[in-house]
Design a protein around this motif. Sequence first.
Motif, PDB file in Angstrom:
ATOM      1  N   LEU A 331       0.828  -1.197   0.000  1.00 43.28           N
ATOM      2  CA  LEU A 331       0.000   0.000   0.000  1.00 43.28           C
ATOM      3  C   LEU A 331       0.864   1.249   0.000  1.00 43.28           C
ATOM      4  CD1 LEU A 331      -2.802  -0.889   2.552  1.00 43.28           C
ATOM      5  CD2 LEU A 331      -2.491  -1.570   0.193  1.00 43.28           C
ATOM      6  N   ALA A 332       0.553   2.130  -0.937  1.00 39.45           N
ATOM      7  CA  ALA A 332       1.291   3.398  -0.973  1.00 39.45           C
ATOM      8  C   ALA A 332       0.666   4.325   0.065  1.00 39.45           C
ATOM      9  CB  ALA A 332       1.160   4.016  -2.357  1.00 39.45           C
ATOM     10  N   ASN A 333       1.518   4.937   0.877  1.00 36.99           N
ATOM     11  CA  ASN A 333       1.000   5.899   1.840  1.00 36.99           C
ATOM     12  C   ASN A 333       1.617   7.245   1.485  1.00 36.99           C
ATOM     13  OD1 ASN A 333      -0.445   6.829   3.902  1.00 36.99           O
ATOM     14  ND2 ASN A 333       0.607   5.700   5.524  1.00 36.99           N
ATOM     15  N   PRO A 334       0.917   8.056   0.717  1.00 35.48           N
ATOM     16  CA  PRO A 334       1.560   9.251   0.153  1.00 35.48           C
ATOM     17  C   PRO A 334       2.066  10.203   1.232  1.00 35.48           C
ATOM     18  CG  PRO A 334      -0.823   9.365  -0.098  1.00 35.48           C
ATOM     19  CD  PRO A 334      -0.515   8.007   0.452  1.00 35.48           C
ATOM     20  N   THR A 335       3.262  10.725   0.988  1.00 37.38           N
ATOM     21  CA  THR A 335       3.806  11.711   1.928  1.00 37.38           C
ATOM     22  C   THR A 335       3.710  13.076   1.257  1.00 37.38           C
ATOM     23  OG1 THR A 335       5.938  11.206   0.981  1.00 37.38           O
ATOM     24  CG2 THR A 335       5.487  10.243   3.129  1.00 37.38           C
ATOM     25  N   CYS A 336       3.429  14.070   2.075  1.00 40.24           N
ATOM     26  CA  CYS A 336       3.331  15.428   1.550  1.00 40.24           C
ATOM     27  C   CYS A 336       4.757  15.930   1.295  1.00 40.24           C
ATOM     28  CB  CYS A 336       2.629  16.268   2.618  1.00 40.24           C
ATOM     29  SG  CYS A 336       2.570  18.001   2.262  1.00 40.24           S
ATOM     30  N   ASP A 337       4.962  16.719   0.220  1.00 36.08           N
ATOM     31  CA  ASP A 337       6.304  17.248  -0.040  1.00 36.08           C
ATOM     32  C   ASP A 337       6.622  18.409   0.896  1.00 36.08           C
ATOM     33  OD1 ASP A 337       7.177  15.564  -2.141  1.00 36.08           O
ATOM     34  OD2 ASP A 337       5.760  16.574  -3.470  1.00 36.08           O
ATOM     35  N   VAL A 338       5.669  19.319   1.005  1.00 39.82           N
ATOM     36  CA  VAL A 338       5.964  20.505   1.816  1.00 39.82           C
ATOM     37  C   VAL A 338       4.684  21.120   2.393  1.00 39.82           C
ATOM     38  CG1 VAL A 338       6.021  22.006  -0.245  1.00 39.82           C
ATOM     39  CG2 VAL A 338       7.132  22.773   1.845  1.00 39.82           C
ATOM     40  N   LEU A 339       4.802  21.560   3.664  1.00 38.84           N
ATOM     41  CA  LEU A 339       3.710  22.309   4.287  1.00 38.84           C
ATOM     42  C   LEU A 339       4.169  23.757   4.428  1.00 38.84           C
ATOM     43  CD1 LEU A 339       0.960  22.393   5.933  1.00 38.84           C
ATOM     44  CD2 LEU A 339       2.396  22.157   7.959  1.00 38.84           C
ATOM     45  N   LEU A 340       3.379  24.691   3.921  1.00 40.14           N
ATOM     46  CA  LEU A 340       3.753  26.112   4.024  1.00 40.14           C
ATOM     47  C   LEU A 340       3.055  26.745   5.220  1.00 40.14           C
ATOM     48  CD1 LEU A 340       3.771  25.527   0.655  1.00 40.14           C
ATOM     49  CD2 LEU A 340       4.805  27.786   0.917  1.00 40.14           C
ATOM     50  N   ILE A 341       3.872  27.418   6.029  1.00 40.16           N
ATOM     51  CA  ILE A 341       3.328  28.072   7.223  1.00 40.16           C
ATOM     52  C   ILE A 341       3.664  29.561   7.161  1.00 40.16           C
ATOM     53  CG2 ILE A 341       3.446  28.202   9.760  1.00 40.16           C
ATOM     54  CD1 ILE A 341       4.183  25.272   9.840  1.00 40.16           C
ATOM     55  N   SER A 342       2.671  30.407   7.382  1.00 42.50           N
ATOM     56  CA  SER A 342       2.978  31.847   7.379  1.00 42.50           C
ATOM     57  C   SER A 342       2.927  32.383   8.802  1.00 42.50           C
ATOM     58  CB  SER A 342       2.000  32.604   6.487  1.00 42.50           C
ATOM     59  OG  SER A 342       0.691  32.391   6.934  1.00 42.50           O
ATOM     60  N   LEU A 343       3.871  33.281   9.084  1.00 41.97           N
ATOM     61  CA  LEU A 343       3.913  33.894  10.423  1.00 41.97           C
ATOM     62  C   LEU A 343       3.470  35.340  10.289  1.00 41.97           C
ATOM     63  CD1 LEU A 343       7.372  32.501  11.659  1.00 41.97           C
ATOM     64  CD2 LEU A 343       5.106  31.511  11.966  1.00 41.97           C
ATOM     65  N   GLY A 344       2.192  35.558  10.191  1.00 43.54           N
ATOM     66  CA  GLY A 344       1.693  36.925  10.060  1.00 43.54           C
ATOM     67  C   GLY A 344       0.754  37.071   8.881  1.00 43.54           C
ATOM     68  N   ALA A 345      -0.221  37.983   9.018  1.00 42.81           N
ATOM     69  CA  ALA A 345      -1.269  38.136   8.002  1.00 42.81           C
ATOM     70  C   ALA A 345      -0.711  38.562   6.649  1.00 42.81           C
ATOM     71  CB  ALA A 345      -2.305  39.137   8.488  1.00 42.81           C
ATOM     72  N   THR A 346       0.338  39.399   6.646  1.00 37.98           N
ATOM     73  CA  THR A 346       0.834  39.907   5.353  1.00 37.98           C
ATOM     74  C   THR A 346       1.476  38.802   4.511  1.00 37.98           C
ATOM     75  OG1 THR A 346       2.779  40.630   6.547  1.00 37.98           O
ATOM     76  CG2 THR A 346       1.206  42.354   5.884  1.00 37.98           C
ATOM     77  N   CYS A 347       2.067  37.805   5.162  1.00 38.38           N
ATOM     78  CA  CYS A 347       2.708  36.735   4.373  1.00 38.38           C
ATOM     79  C   CYS A 347       1.720  35.648   3.959  1.00 38.38           C
ATOM     80  CB  CYS A 347       3.857  36.049   5.103  1.00 38.38           C
ATOM     81  SG  CYS A 347       4.365  36.735   6.593  1.00 38.38           S
ATOM     82  N   PHE A 348       0.520  35.646   4.566  1.00 30.88           N
ATOM     83  CA  PHE A 348      -0.392  34.521   4.303  1.00 30.88           C
ATOM     84  C   PHE A 348      -0.771  34.406   2.819  1.00 30.88           C
ATOM     85  CE2 PHE A 348      -4.368  32.228   4.027  1.00 30.88           C
ATOM     86  CZ  PHE A 348      -4.069  31.101   4.776  1.00 30.88           C
ATOM     87  N   GLU A 349      -1.113  35.568   2.230  1.00 31.74           N
ATOM     88  CA  GLU A 349      -1.530  35.520   0.816  1.00 31.74           C
ATOM     89  C   GLU A 349      -0.396  35.018  -0.065  1.00 31.74           C
ATOM     90  OE1 GLU A 349      -3.287  39.202  -0.454  1.00 31.74           O
ATOM     91  OE2 GLU A 349      -4.745  39.040   1.187  1.00 31.74           O
TER      92      GLU A 349
END
Length: 428
Positions: A331-349
Motif C-alpha cells: 500500500l502506498a501511503n503518500p507523503t506530503c512534499d511541503v507544508l507552508l506556514i505563514s507567520l503573520g497576516a501579510t505573508c499569508f496571501e
Amino acid sequence: MSRIQSPKGTYDILPLNLIENKWQSTQAWQAIEEILHKCSSQWGFQNLRLPLFESTDLFHKSTGDSSDIVQKEMYTFKDKGNRSLTLRPEGTPGTLRALIDAQAFAHNQIQKLYYLGPMFRYERPQQGRYRQFHQFGAEMLGPRVACFDADVICLGWQILQALGLNQCILKINTLANEISRKLYKQKLKEFLEDYRLQLSEDSQRRLELNPLRILDSKEASDQELLKKAPTIEHFIDNESKEFFAKVLTLLQGAAIPYHLEPKLVRGLDYYCDTVFEFQLPVHGSHATIGGGGRYGQLLASMGGPALEGVGFAFGMERLLQGALTYGNLALANPTCDVLLISLGATCFERCFTLTQNLRKDGLYAELWPFDDPKKLKNGLSYADKIRSRFVAILGEDELITGKIQLRCMDSRKQSLVLIDQLKTFIKN
Ligand code: HAM
C-alpha cells in the motif's frame, strides 16, 4: 438524537489513517484496482461501466429462477413508474444486455469486457459475505472455442500471481451440454429421492428445483450421502468431453495447475460445459474468492446472436483480504512534499499563491490555514501528522528579503533559501 447506523452488510472504504482494517482503506482499493486494470488490458479486455440497477426480468431470465440469488437474495423494488427494478446481484447479465443494446456483435464477433463495481445480494452478513460487495469480472464472447475458457482462467490466475496469492488453487469441472446435464440431473434426482428425508432442508428444496445444486451443499450429512451418488463424468457427451479435454490441455500448456472436481456445479443457472472456482486455503478449509464458467445459450436467449460466452468474477473483498493477509500487495501511503506556514497576516496571501504554484509544478504542497505566529508549534505537529517531508516557514522579515525558512522534518535541519528556488530545493 440517536445516531443513524450504516445498513447491515455494508461497510465504508476510507483513507488508511481513518480505518482499522487495511482492506477497507482507499489505498488498498486503489492498489488492487491498478493491478486488475493492468492485467485486464494485457489480456485485451476493455472496461465497461453499467447501471447499478436493471429491469428485474433480466435476472430472472439469465441468473435463473432456480438460483439462490433470484429465489431469495435480490434487492427488488418498484420505481415511481411502477417498473420492477433490481439492484444488480452480479455483472454477467448486464454485460450481455449492454453488448446486445450496443449491437457490438455486428461490429466484432469477439468481445472481451471487464467490470469492477458494487453488486447487491440480500445474504446473511458474515466474514467475507456482504450485502453490498464488489466484483471484478471478465467476460469473453464469441464462437465456441476452448481457448477462450483457458484464456479467461489464465487471466484469473495471473491476477492471483500478481497479488502474490500463489497458494490459491483452481478447481474445475464440466457440466457438459444441456441434454447430458438433463440426463444426469434425472439420475441424481432418482438416487437422492431414496434419501429425501435425510437431506438438509435446503437440499430437499433443491431436489425439486435443481438437484445439481445439492452437490455443493455444505452440510456434512448431505456430503456423506453424496459419496455414493452418481457423478457427471459418466453422462458427458463426446463433444463436451473433447471440448473440456482441450481446455485442460491448454491449461497444462500454460503451466496452470488445476484440480478436477466432479462435484463442482456453481450456483447460477446459465452455466454449461466448463465451470471453475479459484479458492484460497484458509484455516484448514477453502474460501472461494472467485468463480465462473461457460454460458453457451445465454446470449442467444437474451436476443443476441448465436455466440457463446465464458467469464468469471472475483469477490473483491475476499481477493483484497487474501492479498493483504497471504499475498504481497503493497500500500502506498503518500507523503506530503511541503507544508507552508505563514507567520503573520501579510505573508499569508504570498504563502497561498506559493502553495498553488508549487502544485502546478507537480509537488504535493499543503497550506497551514492560520497566520498566527503563536500557532507555529501546532503547524509543525500538523506537518508530522500529514507526514510532510519539509516545512517552509514564511515570516514578515523573510518576505522582504525574498527568502523562506526551509526545515527538513527528518533531520530537523533548517536553512534559509530563496523563495524562487524553493521548488528546486524540495525536488532535489
Ligand atoms: P458468483 O460465484 O455468484 O459468480 O460470484 C463470484 C464471486 O463473488 C464469489 O466467488 C465471491 O467471491 C463473490 N461474492 C458473491 N457473493 C458475495 C457476497 N455476498 N459478499 C462478498 N462476496 C461475494 C458470479 O457472480 C458470476 N457472474 C461470475 C461469472 C462471470 N460467471 C461468468 N462470468
